[in-house]
Motif scaffolding. Structure first.
Motif, PDB file in Angstrom:
ATOM      1  N   THR A   1      57.266   5.518 -14.316  1.00  0.00           N
ATOM      2  CA  THR A   1      57.491   4.757 -15.543  1.00  0.00           C
ATOM      3  C   THR A   1      56.218   3.997 -15.865  1.00  0.00           C
ATOM      4  OG1 THR A   1      59.852   4.495 -15.066  1.00  0.00           O
ATOM      5  CG2 THR A   1      58.880   2.984 -16.658  1.00  0.00           C
TER       6      THR A   1
ATOM      7  N   GLU B   1      54.612   1.536 -18.867  1.00  0.00           N
ATOM      8  CA  GLU B   1      54.897   0.744 -20.054  1.00  0.00           C
ATOM      9  C   GLU B   1      56.316   0.996 -20.558  1.00  0.00           C
ATOM     10  OE1 GLU B   1      51.646   1.823 -22.637  1.00  0.00           O
ATOM     11  OE2 GLU B   1      50.405   0.178 -21.864  1.00  0.00           O
ATOM     12  N   GLY B   2      57.239   1.109 -19.621  1.00  0.00           N
ATOM     13  CA  GLY B   2      58.652   1.223 -19.954  1.00  0.00           C
ATOM     14  C   GLY B   2      59.126   2.592 -20.361  1.00  0.00           C
ATOM     15  N   ALA B   3      58.278   3.625 -20.272  1.00  0.00           N
ATOM     16  CA  ALA B   3      58.676   4.979 -20.676  1.00  0.00           C
ATOM     17  C   ALA B   3      58.381   5.956 -19.543  1.00  0.00           C
ATOM     18  CB  ALA B   3      57.939   5.392 -21.945  1.00  0.00           C
TER      19      ALA B   3
ATOM     20  N   ARG C   1      53.017  11.917 -20.885  1.00  0.00           N
ATOM     21  CA  ARG C   1      54.414  11.769 -21.279  1.00  0.00           C
ATOM     22  C   ARG C   1      55.105  13.126 -21.206  1.00  0.00           C
ATOM     23  NH1 ARG C   1      55.103   6.547 -20.534  1.00  0.00           N
ATOM     24  NH2 ARG C   1      53.906   5.235 -21.965  1.00  0.00           N
TER      25      ARG C   1
END
Length: 283
Positions: A91, A93-95, A120
């Motif tokens: 994960t 930055e929260g993604a 990503r």
């Protein structure tokens, strides 16, 4: 003062529970939060000092990654893309993200692991297309990091679900090295923005102290309050009239003896009532 109540099973159990809780606060919970506070402070200090520091050559600090966390270093050598692996289930930055790990051979022959940054996922969990590591000799600027540990010690793997990409569960130089058939030095390098081969540059941790110190003080306060409460209730119960005191038998009430005049008056009243006609008594 009466102290026999201290031997009652319920009181003994309560005293033991309070003591165990207080000991846990003083020896486990508060020290644990103090350690986390010290670790966070050390990380913040290392990152802050690195902002104005000149990168040092990697061979000077190689092998001391645990003592030189976040140190800014420079390294010259070439990437070994055949040994590349992806760290899964990350994960950033929260993604969700993958992190690309590529072995790097230094000019002196030693091999280190380089974290080139993050990607990503596409279509949920699939690895996207990304640029290969540059060929030939390059000079990197990176931060020195310590290996992560997978509690289950799972090896690298590659199957149909990974689209042929080798994947690992933790960023660990030994795990990647075993899968690639390479001897990799402990620790790894986290590439800085602008270095050859960098992908999505990994952000630095936030430089805040966190709540750990206040949590530690709270645990100390809880332990102290529990002991003080135990002392207060013990003192209260030791005094006469405590909640655990056996009820005292109530003294029998003494019946007041009637005087002769009262007895005579009561008798005359009964006689007058008996002499009244029935109709008058019932009206």
């Amino acid at each position: 003062m009466r102290l026999r109540f201290l031997l009652k099973p319920g009181w003994l159990a309560a005293t033991l529970a309070v003591i165990v809780f207080a000991v846990a606060c003083y020896t486990l919970l508060a020290p644990w939060q103090f350690r986390r506070h010290a670790e966070r402070k050390a990380t913040n200090d290392a990152i802050t000092s690195s902002f104005s520091a000149t990168p040092v050559p990697l061979p000077e600090v190689l092998g001391s990654s645990r003592n030189a966390q976040w140190r800014l270093v420079s390294a010259t050598g070439s990437y070994l893309p055949d040994g590349e692996a992806l760290a899964r289930l990350r994960t950033v930055e929260g993604a969700p993200a993958f992190e690309v790990l590529t072995p790097f051979r230094l000019t002196d022959g030693r091999i280190v692991l380089v974290n080139r940054g993050y990607l990503r996922p596409v279509a949920g969990t699939r690895v996207p297309e990304y640029p290969a590591a540059p060929a030939g000799e390059v000079r990197l600027t990176a931060r020195l990091r310590a290996d992560e540990t997978d509690p289950r010690a799972r090896p690298a793997f590659s199957d149909a679900s990974t689209d042929g990409h080798r994947q690992v569960y933790a960023i660990n130089s030994a795990t990647v090295g075993r899968a690639a058939g390479l001897t990799v030095e402990p620790g790894y390098l986290q590439l800085e923005r602008g270095s050859p081969g960098v992908l999505g540059p990994l952000p630095l941790p936030e430089l805040d102290a966190g709540p750990f110190l206040s949590y530690a003080l709270q645990w100390l306060a809880f332990g102290t309050m529990a002991l003080l409460a135990l002392g207060y209730f013990t003192w209260r119960e030791a005094r006469p009239g405590g909640a655990l005191a056996a009820p005292r038998p109530s003294a029998p009430q003494r019946t007041r003896r009637k005087s002769v005049a009262e007895l005579v008056a009561e008798e005359e009243a009964r006689e007058r009532t008996a002499r009244r006609p029935h109709s008058e008594r019932s009206s």
